[in-house]
Enzyme design. Structure first.
Site, mmCIF file in Angstrom:
data_model
loop_
_atom_site.group_PDB
_atom_site.id
_atom_site.type_symbol
_atom_site.label_atom_id
_atom_site.label_comp_id
_atom_site.label_asym_id
_atom_site.label_seq_id
_atom_site.Cartn_x
_atom_site.Cartn_y
_atom_site.Cartn_z
ATOM 1 N N ARG A 65 -2.926 -71.918 101.602
ATOM 2 C CA ARG A 65 -2.479 -71.495 100.256
ATOM 3 C C ARG A 65 -3.521 -71.767 99.187
ATOM 4 O O ARG A 65 -3.171 -71.936 98.021
ATOM 5 C CB ARG A 65 -1.176 -72.207 99.877
ATOM 6 C CG ARG A 65 -0.075 -72.139 100.911
ATOM 7 C CD ARG A 65 0.392 -70.745 101.207
ATOM 8 N NE ARG A 65 1.681 -70.749 101.914
ATOM 9 C CZ ARG A 65 2.202 -69.663 102.492
ATOM 10 N NH1 ARG A 65 1.537 -68.523 102.471
ATOM 11 N NH2 ARG A 65 3.359 -69.715 103.087
ATOM 12 N N ASP A 307 0.817 -71.252 113.134
ATOM 13 C CA ASP A 307 1.223 -70.238 112.149
ATOM 14 C C ASP A 307 1.763 -70.939 110.903
ATOM 15 O O ASP A 307 2.815 -70.584 110.354
ATOM 16 C CB ASP A 307 2.264 -69.269 112.737
ATOM 17 C CG ASP A 307 2.443 -68.036 111.847
ATOM 18 O OD1 ASP A 307 1.629 -67.841 110.922
ATOM 19 O OD2 ASP A 307 3.403 -67.281 112.077
ATOM 20 N N HIS A 311 5.631 -73.949 102.193
ATOM 21 C CA HIS A 311 6.306 -73.381 101.026
ATOM 22 C C HIS A 311 6.803 -74.491 100.113
ATOM 23 O O HIS A 311 7.136 -75.587 100.578
ATOM 24 C CB HIS A 311 7.530 -72.569 101.458
ATOM 25 C CG HIS A 311 7.206 -71.221 102.023
ATOM 26 N ND1 HIS A 311 6.617 -70.235 101.272
ATOM 27 C CD2 HIS A 311 7.396 -70.693 103.252
ATOM 28 C CE1 HIS A 311 6.464 -69.143 102.029
ATOM 29 N NE2 HIS A 311 6.912 -69.408 103.244
#
Lengths: 427, 326
Positions: A65, A307, A311
């Site tokens: 991110r 993977d 969040h």
């Protein structure tokens, strides 16, 4: 700098065996195994008695991110999570913000990792098309020269099969690995769950297997046409495993991975709309899970990845179809891999190969081997450490685990990168 | 199924009303019996009982609705509740406020019960998981998942005309794939031991493994209607033509539209139902809709009593209290 790791059980994913031996590290490399090199004088000694010594793990797909989504994670938080979990090399998909389609972004990632990172090696994957827009090729050769290890359009669609064909041709010409997550975006639509009895019962928009397999069939044909070295990521369907198996038997230059959570979870785990189980591709059926495991066992699926998709809490704090897909996976990659050994899918060294030397070889990274003259990226693991998985204890900024409350086994004691101890479990 | 059944308390009483799945036969029967006792209220001059007096009910409709919302509001008024109705699709959430913030802001106004319709399947569970203790959530339709109060008014209608479910063949015709009503009806019919539940639809409007819901699947209307006691027609959304699910309204009517001729394949005393709003000439012929086998308007009036019943059971004062509101 010299380091001795003694009395550990070495897990060798190349020779596919385990042996009690000592490792001698000089500078950033493994100098020798078993016998000390001439004039060796250990400045630091680690007693690994009762522990397993593995090559540092290689994660072929982890979203950090960074740049662009600090509310979810950043390179500091995620490389800290990586080294805490024995992961020493990470491949970063190009769908950062901005996307990895230019040298400046690559430089930025390298700079941020050098400044804020925790020593883990971060390898950017370049965008196949500019802005991942699917139309215009990005500067593949320049991006390669800047350190990008592969090209991919991540989960974004390409404008046409023609663009894909040309991109693969161009990549083949530059000897650049193409990474494809096979998705037919029309068939996937706004689906959020595997098309099966669970989606039917819960009234969730469904994603048929063909959303993956129709795309994969076309992709395999384009590999046959172009000869481009291609890696298929995040496979989820039994039929995909079968197609890859047959394509490999024909000698096509392809490899494949699946996300490790697909080997443990199915659509039934969605329960009553549990958004922590929302992933893309979706959790599939028991049958698919069993076929993926078979594919891992027979080598059709070359490697397993986290993977990793961290969040912020709010991203999952929504009704199931509106929540954001993905699982925070760095903190569970190793314990889940070890669980596969416990469940007798494969012997220890073979499983470790699928999270170390195999992905390293696919990408072409100097990693994944416990051999003299190799980089000293090493994880020392206490195989008997039991604990209960709690997302809020993750080092990753993303606490969104799908394995909350699971009993896990195997904890990293020490992580070494380039011959230096970068993590030590003090608990 | 649901291991985490949050609809019921430890004594098996209703806390929330989210889905028919997860409830049991005795709760369903209790709803129907309670609704029966409320029918008389609606027929009185003063149509009010004080069961929800002093309670505040918020109707949150994130999707538009006419009859569900108005029958809920009437049910609330007849139970003497204070009512706050919000058309949320045009308010806070379009300004970027999260769903949970909207909910919590309303909770801060001491709401006792939320009636919620939202486009996401599972949203009712989501809201129920996040309201404070003592606050209840009623699902007025969540995505394509369930619409339990509609199903219960349909069960009420069936019981009113047909009595014993165990002797009945019920056929549900139309867009099963996108229908929250159908899912709730199927669960309810099965919990009430209906002899045979059939669904009739073209393959494009059937979810995969439809049989797993506990139904017989027919792709041919004539076969499916044969000897049916109850025929439930579902609304066909016009947008289904655009997604290549169906060629045309005309062809749909030809294959799946309910005409009198076709209805004659069912039992002579079969009743015809429709959750509304109906498309005359698309899924149902006008003459059938207005014909003497149709109970479509009765469904609407029963809807008020059924919703009164569910709300009264949730506040724990099940059944009709004595005395009118003065």
């Amino acid at each position: 700098m010299s380091l001795l790791i003694k009395n550990g059980l070495l897990i060798d994913p190349v020779a596919r065996n385990t042996k009690q031996s000592d490792i001698y590290v000089v500078q950033d490399k493994i100098s020798s195994i078993g016998k000390p090199p001439a004039n060796f004088n250990a400045e630091q000694t680690i007693d690994a008695k009762g522990h397993w010594v593995l090559p540092g793990l290689v994660d072929i797909q982890a979203r950090l991110r960074d740049p662009g989504q600090p509310q979810k994670a950043n390179i500091a938080s995620e490389t800290a999570a990586a080294i805490k979990n024995g992961i020493t090399s990470l491949c970063l998909p190009p769908d950062t913000q901005p996307v990895i389609d230019n040298s400046a972004t690559v430089e930025l990632i390298h700079h941020r990792n050098a400044t804020f990172g925790h020593s883990a090696r971060v390898y950017p994957i370049a965008a196949l098309t500019r802005e991942l827009g699917g139309e215009q090729l990005s500067n593949v050769a320049s991006l390669k020269a800047n350190g990008c290890v592969a090209i991919s359009n991540a989960t974004r669609p390409l404008a046409s099969n023609l663009v894909q064909r040309r991109a693969m041709d161009y990549a083949a010409g530059e000897d650049m690995l193409v990474i494809i997550q096979p998705i037919d975006h029309d068939l996937q639509g706004h689906g959020c769950a595997h098309e099966g009895a669970i989606a039917t019962r819960l009234g969730l928009p469904a994603i048929p297997e063909a959303a993956e397999t129709a795309a994969l069939a076309k992709d395999i044909e384009l590999v046959a046409q172009t000869g481009a070295r291609t890696h298929f990521g995040q496979l989820s369907c039994a039929r995909s495993v079968d197609m890859v198996r047959r394509a490999k038997a024909k000698g096509l230059p392809i490899t494949a991975d699946c996300a490790i959570h697909q080997l443990f979870l199915t659509d039934q785990d969605i329960g009553n709309f549990d958004s922590s189980k929302l992933t893309l591709p979706p959790l599939r059926s028991q049958y698919d899970k069993a076929a993926l495991r078979e594919g891992v066992a027979d080598g059709t699926i070359d490697c397993l990845c986290s993977d990793h998709q961290p969040h912020e809490t709010d991203a999952k704090l929504r009704p199931f179809p509106s929540a954001e897909p993905g699982i925070s996976g760095l903190d569970t990659l190793l314990p889940l891999a070890l669980r596969l050994v416990e469940e007798e899918l494969l012997p220890l060294a073979d499983i470790i190969a699928r999270v170390s030397v195999n992905p390293a070889q696919i990408i072409g990274l100097p990693a994944g081997k416990l051999e003299a003259a190799e980089l000293a990226d090493i994880a020392i693991v206490d195989p008997d450490a039991y604990y209960v998985c709690h997302g809020n204890e993750f080092v990753s900024q993303g606490k969104n685990t799908a394995f909350e409350g699971w009993d896990l086994k195997g904890r990293v004691q020490t992580t070494i990168i380039s011959g230096e101890v970068v993590y030590n479990d003090n608990s | 199924m649901p291991a985490d059944n949050i609809q019921l308390d430890d004594n098996g009483k209703l806390l929330h009303f989210l889905s028919i799945e997860g409830l049991n036969q005795s709760i369903l029967t209790e709803i129907l019996d309670t609704a029966e006792s409320f029918t008389s209220v609606s027929e009185r001059n003063v149509k009010k009982v004080p069961i929800l007096r002093g309670k505040t009910v918020a109707n949150l409709f994130f999707e538009s609705s006419t009859r569900t919302r108005s029958t809920f509001e009437l049910a609330e008024q007849r139970l003497s509740a204070d009512i706050l109705s919000l058309n949320v699709s045009t308010s806070a959430t379009t300004k970027g406020e999260s769903l949970l913030d909207t909910l919590q802001n309303l909770e801060a106004m001491q709401i006792d019960m939320f009636v919620i319709r939202h486009r996401d399947s599972g949203s009712a569970y989501f809201f129920a998981q996040h309201v404070g203790p003592g606050v209840s959530v009623l699902n007025a339709g969540d995505g394509q998942h369930e619409h339990p109060s509609q199903a219960m008014l349909d069960m009420y209608t069936i019981r009113h005309y047909k009595k014993d479910f165990s002797q009945l063949r019920v056929a549900i015709v139309g867009d099963i794939l996108h229908s929250r009503v159908a899912r709730s009806q199927i669960h309810a019919l099965n919990l009430l031991n209906t002899a045979e539940v059939r669904v009739i639809a073209p393959r494009t409007l059937l979810p995969v493994n439809t049989e797993s819901l506990g139904v017989q699947v027919f792709e041919d209307l004539d076969q499916g209607l044969k000897d049916a006691d109850v025929v439930i027609m579902l609304r066909l959304q016009k947008e289904r033509m655009r997604g290549a699910l169906l060629p045309s309204e005309k062809e749909y009517f030809r294959l799946y539209g309910l005409s009198q001729d076709r209805l004659n394949l069912a039992k002579p005393d079969a009743i015809v139902m429709h959750p509304g709003p109906a498309n005359r000439g698309v899924e149902i012929e006008s003459s059938v809709m207005d014909g003497n086998q149709s109970v479509i308007l009765q469904q609407v009036s029963f809807g008020i009593s059924v919703r009164m019943a569910v709300m009264s059971m949730i506040v724990g004062q099940s059944g009709l209290q004595t005395g009118d509101e003065s």
